[in-house]
Design an enzyme around this catalytic site. Structure first.
Site, PDB file in Angstrom:
ATOM      1  N   GLY A 177     -14.916   1.723   4.331  1.00  0.00           N
ATOM      2  CA  GLY A 177     -15.362   0.431   3.189  1.00  0.00           C
ATOM      3  C   GLY A 177     -15.793   0.713   0.905  1.00  0.00           C
ATOM      4  NE  ARG A 217      -3.864   0.928   6.997  1.00  0.00           N
ATOM      5  CZ  ARG A 217      -3.607   0.103   8.689  1.00  0.00           C
ATOM      6  NH1 ARG A 217      -2.951  -0.439   9.115  1.00  0.00           N
ATOM      7  NH2 ARG A 217      -5.319  -0.492   9.959  1.00  0.00           N
ATOM      8  CG  HIS A 262     -16.167  10.249   1.593  1.00  0.00           C
ATOM      9  ND1 HIS A 262     -16.221   9.261   1.852  1.00  0.00           N
ATOM     10  CD2 HIS A 262     -15.014  10.667   0.950  1.00  0.00           C
ATOM     11  CE1 HIS A 262     -15.130   8.462   1.443  1.00  0.00           C
ATOM     12  NE2 HIS A 262     -14.567   9.318   0.714  1.00  0.00           N
ATOM     13  N   GLY A 297      -6.991  -4.073   5.951  1.00  0.00           N
ATOM     14  CA  GLY A 297      -8.289  -4.717   4.927  1.00  0.00           C
ATOM     15  C   GLY A 297      -8.850  -5.562   5.675  1.00  0.00           C
TER      16      GLY A 297
HETATM   17  P1  PAP Z   1     -11.111   6.260   1.528  1.00  0.00           P
HETATM   18  O1  PAP Z   1     -12.323   7.411   2.456  1.00  0.00           O
HETATM   19  O2  PAP Z   1     -10.185   7.135   1.161  1.00  0.00           O
HETATM   20  O3  PAP Z   1     -12.649   6.163   0.118  1.00  0.00           O
HETATM   21  P2  PAP Z   1     -12.088   3.286   2.164  1.00  0.00           P
HETATM   22  O4  PAP Z   1     -11.655   2.674   0.567  1.00  0.00           O
HETATM   23  O5  PAP Z   1     -13.624   3.712   2.647  1.00  0.00           O
HETATM   24  O6  PAP Z   1     -11.135   4.904   1.692  1.00  0.00           O
HETATM   25  O7  PAP Z   1     -11.483   3.260   3.113  1.00  0.00           O
HETATM   26  C1  PAP Z   1     -10.247   2.306   3.283  1.00  0.00           C
HETATM   27  C2  PAP Z   1     -10.363   1.151   4.059  1.00  0.00           C
HETATM   28  O8  PAP Z   1     -10.852   0.226   3.243  1.00  0.00           O
HETATM   29  C3  PAP Z   1      -8.575   0.825   4.286  1.00  0.00           C
HETATM   30  O9  PAP Z   1      -8.861   0.095   5.876  1.00  0.00           O
HETATM   31  P3  PAP Z   1      -7.218   0.471   6.332  1.00  0.00           P
HETATM   32  O10 PAP Z   1      -6.128   1.433   6.496  1.00  0.00           O
HETATM   33  O11 PAP Z   1      -8.330  -0.669   8.084  1.00  0.00           O
HETATM   34  O12 PAP Z   1      -5.848  -1.400   5.832  1.00  0.00           O
HETATM   35  C4  PAP Z   1      -8.098  -0.088   3.326  1.00  0.00           C
HETATM   36  O13 PAP Z   1      -6.874  -1.128   3.399  1.00  0.00           O
HETATM   37  C5  PAP Z   1      -9.764  -1.141   3.036  1.00  0.00           C
HETATM   38  N1  PAP Z   1      -9.724  -1.938   2.409  1.00  0.00           N
HETATM   39  C6  PAP Z   1      -9.550  -1.060   0.521  1.00  0.00           C
HETATM   40  N2  PAP Z   1      -9.842  -2.603  -0.692  1.00  0.00           N
HETATM   41  C7  PAP Z   1     -10.787  -3.625   0.495  1.00  0.00           C
HETATM   42  C8  PAP Z   1     -11.469  -4.760   0.782  1.00  0.00           C
HETATM   43  N3  PAP Z   1     -11.729  -5.041  -0.791  1.00  0.00           N
HETATM   44  N4  PAP Z   1     -12.044  -5.547   1.252  1.00  0.00           N
HETATM   45  C9  PAP Z   1     -11.386  -4.934   2.923  1.00  0.00           C
HETATM   46  N5  PAP Z   1     -11.050  -3.773   3.452  1.00  0.00           N
HETATM   47  C10 PAP Z   1     -10.593  -2.743   2.038  1.00  0.00           C
END
Ligand code: PAP
Length: 335
Positions: free
Chosen positions: A83, A297, A141, A299
Site C-alpha cells: 500500500g 493493478r 521498504h 487494489g
Molecule cells: P510498491 O511496493 O511497488 O511501492 P505498493 O504501492 O506498496 O507497491 O503496492 C501496490 C498494490 O497497491 C497493488 O495491489 P494489487 O497488485 O493487489 O492490485 C496496487 O493495485 C495497490 N494500490 C495502488 N494504489 C492504490 C490505492 N490508491 N488504493 C488501494 N490500493 C492501491
C-alpha cells in the site's frame, strides 16, 4: 589555518575516502553473505537477517553513513506491495492540503511516486535532500532493524497487508521486472521462496514484527496501519493518520467534506484512471524502470483467491499465525 576552499576540499576528500571504504566493504560483503534466489534479479543477500538485492544492500550501507535526519522528518515504511503508493498519496495530500485545490491537485499532474522519495533507490552522497522543505517525507521498504540509527527517533507510518495478497501482488509485479536473462519465476517457486522468507526486504513476517514491536514501545512515534482497515473504513483511518502526522482535521474541514475529498482523490478508482498514472515509467536508482500503470493493478482485498490453492492459503496462514504468535498482531485476514 585552512581557508574555506581548502576546508571543503579536505571534507570532499574525506567523503570520497569514506565512500570508497563503503564500496570496498560492500564488495567484500557480497562474497561472504548467504545467497538466496531473487525475484527480479538472480541473487538476494542475507544482510543482518533480511534479504536484499545487491543495489539495495549497497544503498543501505551508504545510508547508514550519510543519511542525516531532521527532527521533523516523517517516514513511510512498508514491505513491497502493501500500500506504499496509496499511503504516499494520502500522506502528501494531508500535509499539503492547503496548497492545492481538489479540482487541480498536484496528484492530477504527477504520479504518487513523485510526491516524495524512496530512499532505498537514491544514490549517496549525491542526494542529501537538504533542498526539501520541512516536514520532509520519505518512503522506505527496509525493515526497522536495518535502518540507520538516526532515523529511529523520527515519526514513522507503517502499512501492512494480508501476506496472501502481498505474495500475489509481488509475484505479478516482479515477474514484469524480472531480468530477461533469467527464466520466468513460476508462482509455485515464488510461493516457496515467500514461505521461506526469501523475498526482497523479507522475511515479510520479520519485517512486520520489526515495526509492530517498535510501535508498541513508541506508539507516539510509529503509526501501525493495515491495508484492509484502510479499504473498509478509509475516513476513520485517514483521520487517525492526519492526527498522527500533526495535521488533524478541524471541525470545519470535516463539515466541509475535506476528509471525503482526500479519500476520493487518493482512491484506486481515481488514481488509476489519471493519464499521468497510465503512461510512462518511474525510474528507481540507475537501473530499475517501472511502468507507472504497474503500480495500479486491482487494489482489492482477497485477489489471492484467483491465484493460490487452498493448500497454499493454509500454509501461508499457518506460517504467519505461528511467526506472529504472542505478538498480539494478526495479519492473515479471515474474510
Ligand atoms: P510498491 O511496493 O511497488 O511501492 P505498493 O504501492 O506498496 O507497491 O503496492 C501496490 C498494490 O497497491 C497493488 O495491489 P494489487 O497488485 O493487489 O492490485 C496496487 O493495485 C495497490 N494500490 C495502488 N494504489 C492504490 C490505492 N490508491 N488504493 C488501494 N490500493 C492501491
Amino acid at each position: 589555518m585552512l581557508s574555506s576552499q581548502s576546508l571543503s576540499i579536505t571534507n570532499e576528500s574525506k567523503q570520497d575516502s569514506e565512500y570508497n571504504k563503503i564500496c570496498e566493504d560492500y564488495k567484500h560483503m557480497l562474497k561472504t553473505l548467504p545467497k538466496g534466489n531473487g525475484w527480479r534479479v538472480q541473487h538476494l543477500y542475507n544482510y543482518n537477517g533480511f534479504w536484499l538485492d545487491s543495489d539495495t544492500l549497497k544503498t543501505n550501507m551508504i545510508l547508514n553513513t550519510y543519511f542525516k535526519t531532521q527532527p521533523t522528518d516523517i517516514f513511510l515504511a512498508s514491505f513491497m506491495k502493501t500500500g506504499t503508493t496509496w499511503l504516499k498519496a494520502l500522506m502528501f495530500s494531508i500535509i499539503n492540503r492547503h496548497r492545492y485545490t481538489f479540482s487541480d491537485h498536484y496528484l492530477h499532474h504527477h504520479g504518487p511516486q513523485s510526491t516524495f522519495p524512496l530512499i532505498d533507490s537514491e544514490i549517496y552522497p549525491v542526494n542529501d535532500f537538504t533542498h526539501i522543505n520541512a516536514p520532509r517525507l520519505f518512503a522506505t521498504h527496509y525493515a526497522r532493524d536495518i535502518l540507520p540509527l538516526c532515523m529511529t527517533s523520527c515519526k514513522f507510518v507503517y502499512i501492512c497487508r494480508d501476506p496472501k495478497d502481498v505474495l500475489t501482488s509481488k509475484w505479478i509485479f516482479m515477474s514484469k521486472l524480472r531480468s530477461k536473462d533469467l527464466t520466468p519465476l513460476l508462482l509455485g517457486e515464488a510461493f516457496e521462496l515467500f514461505c521461506q522468507g526469501v523475498s526482497e526486504y523479507g522475511p515479510y513476517w520479520e519485517h512486520v514484527l520489526s515495526y509492530w514491536r517498535a510501535s508498541l514501545e513508541s506508539p507516539d512515534k510509529i503509526l501501525f496501519m493495515k491495508y484492509e482497515d484502510m479499504k473498509k473504513q478509509p475516513k476513520v483511518e485517514l483521520k487517525k493518520l492526519a492526527a498522527f502526522l500533526g495535521n488533524p482535521f478541524t471541525l470545519e474541514e470535516v463539515e466541509k467534506g475535506v476528509v471525503e475529498e482526500i479519500v476520493r482523490l487518493c482512491s484506486f478508482e481515481n488514481l488509476s484512471k489519471l493519464e499521468v498514472n497510465k503512461k510512462g515509467v518511474e525510474r528507481f536508482g540507475k537501473l530499475v524502470e517501472v511502468e507507472k500503470r504497474d503500480f495500479f493493478r486491482k487494489g482489492e482485498i482477497g485477489d489471492w483467491r484467483n491465484y493460490l490453492s487452498k493448500e497454499m492459503k493454509d500454509r501461508i496462514d499457518g506460517i504467519f499465525d505461528e511467526k506472529l504468535k504472542g505478538s498480539g498482531l494478526v495479519l492473515t485476514s479471515r474474510d
